[in-house]
Design a protein around this motif. Structure first.
Motif, PDB file in Angstrom:
ATOM      1  N   MET A  16       0.896  -1.300  -0.138  1.00 45.78           N
ATOM      2  CA  MET A  16       0.073  -0.046   0.041  1.00 45.78           C
ATOM      3  C   MET A  16       1.020   1.241  -0.126  1.00 45.78           C
ATOM      4  SD  MET A  16      -3.396   0.820   2.476  1.00 45.78           S
ATOM      5  CE  MET A  16      -2.693  -0.144   3.630  1.00 45.78           C
ATOM      6  N   ASP A  17       0.985   1.866  -0.904  1.00 48.66           N
ATOM      7  CA  ASP A  17       1.818   3.250  -1.252  1.00 48.66           C
ATOM      8  C   ASP A  17       1.383   4.214  -0.039  1.00 48.66           C
ATOM      9  OD1 ASP A  17       2.782   2.066  -3.617  1.00 48.66           O
ATOM     10  OD2 ASP A  17       1.845   3.095  -5.041  1.00 48.66           O
ATOM     11  N   THR A  18       2.647   4.922   0.352  1.00 49.97           N
ATOM     12  CA  THR A  18       2.400   5.676   1.408  1.00 49.97           C
ATOM     13  C   THR A  18       1.412   6.845   1.345  1.00 49.97           C
ATOM     14  OG1 THR A  18       4.651   5.283   1.928  1.00 49.97           O
ATOM     15  CG2 THR A  18       3.751   7.079   2.782  1.00 49.97           C
ATOM     16  N   PRO A  19       1.085   7.502   0.168  1.00 46.60           N
ATOM     17  CA  PRO A  19       0.167   8.461   0.343  1.00 46.60           C
ATOM     18  C   PRO A  19      -1.253   8.106   0.685  1.00 46.60           C
ATOM     19  CG  PRO A  19       1.715   8.930  -1.666  1.00 46.60           C
ATOM     20  CD  PRO A  19       1.980   7.538  -0.861  1.00 46.60           C
ATOM     21  N   LEU A  20      -1.454   6.491   0.238  1.00 41.24           N
ATOM     22  CA  LEU A  20      -2.788   5.952   0.642  1.00 41.24           C
ATOM     23  C   LEU A  20      -2.983   5.802   2.209  1.00 41.24           C
ATOM     24  CD1 LEU A  20      -3.326   3.293  -2.213  1.00 41.24           C
ATOM     25  CD2 LEU A  20      -4.529   5.441  -2.259  1.00 41.24           C
ATOM     26  N   ILE A  21      -2.000   5.468   2.886  1.00 34.66           N
ATOM     27  CA  ILE A  21      -2.175   5.087   4.184  1.00 34.66           C
ATOM     28  C   ILE A  21      -1.937   6.352   4.990  1.00 34.66           C
ATOM     29  CG2 ILE A  21       0.242   4.037   4.392  1.00 34.66           C
ATOM     30  CD1 ILE A  21      -3.091   2.624   5.983  1.00 34.66           C
ATOM     31  N   ALA A  22      -1.264   7.154   4.507  1.00 34.41           N
ATOM     32  CA  ALA A  22      -0.681   8.415   5.376  1.00 34.41           C
ATOM     33  C   ALA A  22      -1.796   9.085   6.002  1.00 34.41           C
ATOM     34  CB  ALA A  22      -0.027   9.532   4.434  1.00 34.41           C
ATOM     35  N   PRO A  23      -2.976   9.304   5.677  1.00 31.34           N
ATOM     36  CA  PRO A  23      -4.004   9.975   6.568  1.00 31.34           C
ATOM     37  C   PRO A  23      -4.608   9.108   7.642  1.00 31.34           C
ATOM     38  CG  PRO A  23      -4.563  10.252   4.082  1.00 31.34           C
ATOM     39  CD  PRO A  23      -3.416   9.015   4.263  1.00 31.34           C
ATOM     40  N   VAL A  24      -4.325   7.735   7.486  1.00 32.86           N
ATOM     41  CA  VAL A  24      -4.899   6.841   8.621  1.00 32.86           C
ATOM     42  C   VAL A  24      -3.634   6.875   9.754  1.00 32.86           C
ATOM     43  CG1 VAL A  24      -5.256   4.297   9.281  1.00 32.86           C
ATOM     44  CG2 VAL A  24      -6.137   5.307   6.989  1.00 32.86           C
ATOM     45  N   LEU A  25      -2.496   6.878   9.221  1.00 32.23           N
ATOM     46  CA  LEU A  25      -1.279   6.880  10.097  1.00 32.23           C
ATOM     47  C   LEU A  25      -0.985   8.410  11.030  1.00 32.23           C
ATOM     48  CD1 LEU A  25       1.741   5.245   8.017  1.00 32.23           C
ATOM     49  CD2 LEU A  25       0.163   4.170   9.602  1.00 32.23           C
ATOM     50  N   GLU A  26      -1.486   9.248  10.267  1.00 33.89           N
ATOM     51  CA  GLU A  26      -1.514  10.520  10.770  1.00 33.89           C
ATOM     52  C   GLU A  26      -2.363  10.786  11.977  1.00 33.89           C
ATOM     53  OE1 GLU A  26      -1.715  13.208   7.342  1.00 33.89           O
ATOM     54  OE2 GLU A  26       0.500  12.663   6.763  1.00 33.89           O
ATOM     55  N   ASP A  27      -3.618  10.353  11.536  1.00 37.26           N
ATOM     56  CA  ASP A  27      -4.880  10.466  12.660  1.00 37.26           C
ATOM     57  C   ASP A  27      -4.597   9.675  13.909  1.00 37.26           C
ATOM     58  OD1 ASP A  27      -7.511  11.630  12.890  1.00 37.26           O
ATOM     59  OD2 ASP A  27      -7.835   9.216  13.259  1.00 37.26           O
ATOM     60  N   PHE A  28      -4.005   8.498  13.518  1.00 31.57           N
ATOM     61  CA  PHE A  28      -3.551   7.514  14.537  1.00 31.57           C
ATOM     62  C   PHE A  28      -2.481   8.171  15.531  1.00 31.57           C
ATOM     63  CE2 PHE A  28      -0.942   4.126  16.554  1.00 31.57           C
ATOM     64  CZ  PHE A  28      -1.799   3.632  17.364  1.00 31.57           C
ATOM     65  N   HIS A  29      -1.643   8.805  14.958  1.00 34.73           N
ATOM     66  CA  HIS A  29      -0.525   9.261  15.632  1.00 34.73           C
ATOM     67  C   HIS A  29      -0.983  10.372  16.505  1.00 34.73           C
ATOM     68  CE1 HIS A  29       3.572   9.828  16.931  1.00 34.73           C
ATOM     69  NE2 HIS A  29       3.634  11.285  16.402  1.00 34.73           N
ATOM     70  N   ARG A  30      -1.948  11.318  15.914  1.00 35.43           N
ATOM     71  CA  ARG A  30      -2.533  12.381  16.462  1.00 35.43           C
ATOM     72  C   ARG A  30      -2.987  12.059  17.938  1.00 35.43           C
ATOM     73  NH1 ARG A  30      -7.488  14.491  16.753  1.00 35.43           N
ATOM     74  NH2 ARG A  30      -8.059  13.004  15.192  1.00 35.43           N
ATOM     75  N   LEU A  31      -3.661  11.034  17.733  1.00 32.16           N
ATOM     76  CA  LEU A  31      -4.681  10.182  18.978  1.00 32.16           C
ATOM     77  C   LEU A  31      -3.757   9.592  20.058  1.00 32.16           C
ATOM     78  CD1 LEU A  31      -7.853   8.977  16.985  1.00 32.16           C
ATOM     79  CD2 LEU A  31      -7.557  11.100  18.252  1.00 32.16           C
ATOM     80  N   ASN A  32      -2.516   8.952  19.428  1.00 31.28           N
ATOM     81  CA  ASN A  32      -1.888   8.271  20.165  1.00 31.28           C
ATOM     82  C   ASN A  32      -0.277   8.722  19.947  1.00 31.28           C
ATOM     83  OD1 ASN A  32      -3.405   5.752  20.912  1.00 31.28           O
ATOM     84  ND2 ASN A  32      -3.914   6.152  18.891  1.00 31.28           N
ATOM     85  N   PRO A  33       0.093   9.825  20.415  1.00 39.23           N
ATOM     86  CA  PRO A  33       1.486  10.838  20.202  1.00 39.23           C
ATOM     87  C   PRO A  33       2.631   9.977  20.859  1.00 39.23           C
ATOM     88  CG  PRO A  33       0.117  12.000  21.916  1.00 39.23           C
ATOM     89  CD  PRO A  33      -0.756  10.635  21.112  1.00 39.23           C
ATOM     90  N   ASP A  34       2.280   9.057  21.709  1.00 39.24           N
ATOM     91  CA  ASP A  34       3.298   8.394  22.484  1.00 39.24           C
ATOM     92  C   ASP A  34       3.757   7.063  21.761  1.00 39.24           C
ATOM     93  OD1 ASP A  34       0.801   7.156  22.931  1.00 39.24           O
ATOM     94  OD2 ASP A  34       1.494   5.983  24.163  1.00 39.24           O
ATOM     95  N   ILE A  35       3.230   6.927  20.544  1.00 39.34           N
ATOM     96  CA  ILE A  35       3.466   5.613  19.636  1.00 39.34           C
ATOM     97  C   ILE A  35       4.276   6.419  18.324  1.00 39.34           C
ATOM     98  CG2 ILE A  35       2.910   3.871  18.383  1.00 39.34           C
ATOM     99  CD1 ILE A  35       0.599   3.154  20.169  1.00 39.34           C
ATOM    100  N   ALA A  36       5.553   5.800  18.268  1.00 37.81           N
ATOM    101  CA  ALA A  36       6.079   6.435  17.031  1.00 37.81           C
ATOM    102  C   ALA A  36       6.069   5.346  15.859  1.00 37.81           C
ATOM    103  CB  ALA A  36       7.753   6.106  17.463  1.00 37.81           C
ATOM    104  N   LEU A  37       5.992   5.755  14.706  1.00 36.69           N
ATOM    105  CA  LEU A  37       5.581   4.885  13.516  1.00 36.69           C
ATOM    106  C   LEU A  37       6.565   4.901  12.724  1.00 36.69           C
ATOM    107  CD1 LEU A  37       1.930   6.259  12.750  1.00 36.69           C
ATOM    108  CD2 LEU A  37       2.470   4.155  14.442  1.00 36.69           C
ATOM    109  N   THR A  38       6.941   3.751  12.225  1.00 37.03           N
ATOM    110  CA  THR A  38       7.735   3.402  11.074  1.00 37.03           C
ATOM    111  C   THR A  38       7.002   2.573  10.123  1.00 37.03           C
ATOM    112  OG1 THR A  38       9.446   3.357  12.131  1.00 37.03           O
ATOM    113  CG2 THR A  38      10.055   2.425  10.207  1.00 37.03           C
ATOM    114  N   TYR A  39       6.591   3.107   8.784  1.00 36.60           N
ATOM    115  CA  TYR A  39       6.196   2.338   7.722  1.00 36.60           C
ATOM    116  C   TYR A  39       6.967   1.898   6.745  1.00 36.60           C
ATOM    117  CZ  TYR A  39       2.389   1.250   4.234  1.00 36.60           C
ATOM    118  OH  TYR A  39       1.723   1.076   3.286  1.00 36.60           O
ATOM    119  N   ARG A  40       6.990   0.672   6.292  1.00 38.01           N
ATOM    120  CA  ARG A  40       7.691   0.208   5.113  1.00 38.01           C
ATOM    121  C   ARG A  40       6.827  -0.197   4.008  1.00 38.01           C
ATOM    122  NH1 ARG A  40      11.647  -4.217   6.409  1.00 38.01           N
ATOM    123  NH2 ARG A  40      12.547  -3.772   4.606  1.00 38.01           N
ATOM    124  N   ASN A  41       7.044   0.307   2.861  1.00 36.62           N
ATOM    125  CA  ASN A  41       6.153   0.030   1.766  1.00 36.62           C
ATOM    126  C   ASN A  41       6.798  -0.958   0.883  1.00 36.62           C
ATOM    127  OD1 ASN A  41       4.223  -0.106  -0.478  1.00 36.62           O
ATOM    128  ND2 ASN A  41       4.935   1.648  -1.141  1.00 36.62           N
TER     129      ASN A  41
END
Length: 326
Positions: free
Chosen positions: A1-26
């Motif tokens: 799943m190309d990064t631009p597609l999943i980015a809104p989901v990851l950004e919203d999750f991180h906004r709600l969970n700022p204590d969790i760092a995210l690393t996404y591999r495509n």
């Protein structure tokens, strides 16, 4: 799943969970599988998502997935999960994409039957101007080939027609879209609708068609590996992903298509079912997926695919010789 597609989901999750760092591999679908099986990642992945449904199912069935004891997981639709271990998180039709200029000369393409007729009728004009998945290189492409061979008695005619126009065979939907936008191709067959819709917003010269006779629907399957380095963080991500809020982000901020039954607007499985009815053919999430990975069956299907694709054909305007005339 190309990064631009999943980015809104990851950004919203991180906004709600700022204590969790995210690393996404495509990675490509088969790379996802091979990377996970090799086990050479450091750190180990906490969430594995892929559109190659048979490979994801095999991993879960072989015991690599950790059960999720979450209320959202227990309430997830039964048709979109296997046990409490593997979850379909999107609802994405497989589509045909063509350049709108094509319709000016040959008419619109609304179905597999119309595509087959066009390929056979305009073989010379379309030679080298069509593109589709290579089922030997793409896990998604192979899955679609298996499903279509089951669904349509004319599928092998379509494969032969693709070969008749010497269609290019590629590994990703993005390669097809780039070629269509550049004008190298006039028709793309079996593209992921989610990628196509987002791309077409910036390329109005492209037309997207969900075939009216039948439309495969793919789900991206996700699981929490038993080898995850951060299982608790992954559980929080899944709780978000399977929530009505997380699915609403998918339906409203991405072209992926949401599964959650509470959502009925554009970008939801409910809306697509209401629009297309029996023409929608979701790929079933169940043991039948394993049959597609049987080595002998895979070799047999790919052998027939190549045989049909390279089938010799006599141009319609070439008279039969005396030796071949009946």
């Amino acid at each position: 799943m190309d990064t631009p597609l999943i980015a809104p989901v990851l950004e919203d999750f991180h906004r709600l969970n700022p204590d969790i760092a995210l690393t996404y591999r495509n990675l490509t679908t088969l790379e996802v599988y091979r990377t996970f099986i090799d086990g050479n990642e450091n750190p180990q992945s906490d969430v594995v998502m892929s559109s190659a449904m048979p490979w994801q199912y095999q991993l879960a069935n072989n015991g690599y997935a950790r059960p999720l004891e979450l209320d959202n997981a227990e309430r997830w639709p039964t048709w979109a999960r296997w046990r409490q271990e593997l979850f379909g998180i999107t609802f994405e039709p497989v589509v045909i994409v063509y350049r709108k200029a094509l319709a000016d000369h040959y008419g619109k393409i609304n179905s597999h039957a119309e595509l087959l007729s066009l390929l056979e009728r305009e073989r010379e004009a379309l030679r080298g101007r069509v593109v589709t998945y290579d089922p030997a290189r793409s896990g998604a492409g192979y899955t679609y080939a298996v499903e279509e061979a089951r669904l349509s008695p004319r599928y092998w005619e379509l494969v032969a027609a693709l070969g008749g126009v010497e269609a290019d065979l590629v590994g990703t939907t993005q390669e097809m879209l780039d070629g269509l936008a550049e004008g190298r191709y006039l028709i793309g067959y079996n593209l992921l609708g989610s990628y196509a819709h987002g791309f077409a917003e910036e390329h109005p010269e492209l037309e997207i068609v969900i075939p009216s006779d039948y439309a495969l629907v793919m789900q991206r399957l996700a699981f929490l590996p038993r080898s995850a380095d951060n299982p608790e963080a992954a559980r929080r991500f899944f709780d978000y992903l399977l929530s009505e809020h997380g699915q609403r982000v998918i339906s409203e901020q991405t072209p992926l298509g949401a599964v959650h039954p509470a959502l009925e607007g554009p970008g939801s499985a409910s809306a697509l079912r209401a629009q297309l009815g029996e023409a929608l053919r979701p790929i079933r999430l169940g043991p039948g997926l394993l049959a597609t990975l049987d080595k002998l069956k895979r070799e047999a299907l790919l052998a027939r695919w190549n045989r049909e694709f390279h089938r010799p054909s006599t141009p319609a305007d070439t008279p039969l010789s005396e030796e071949t005339a009946p």
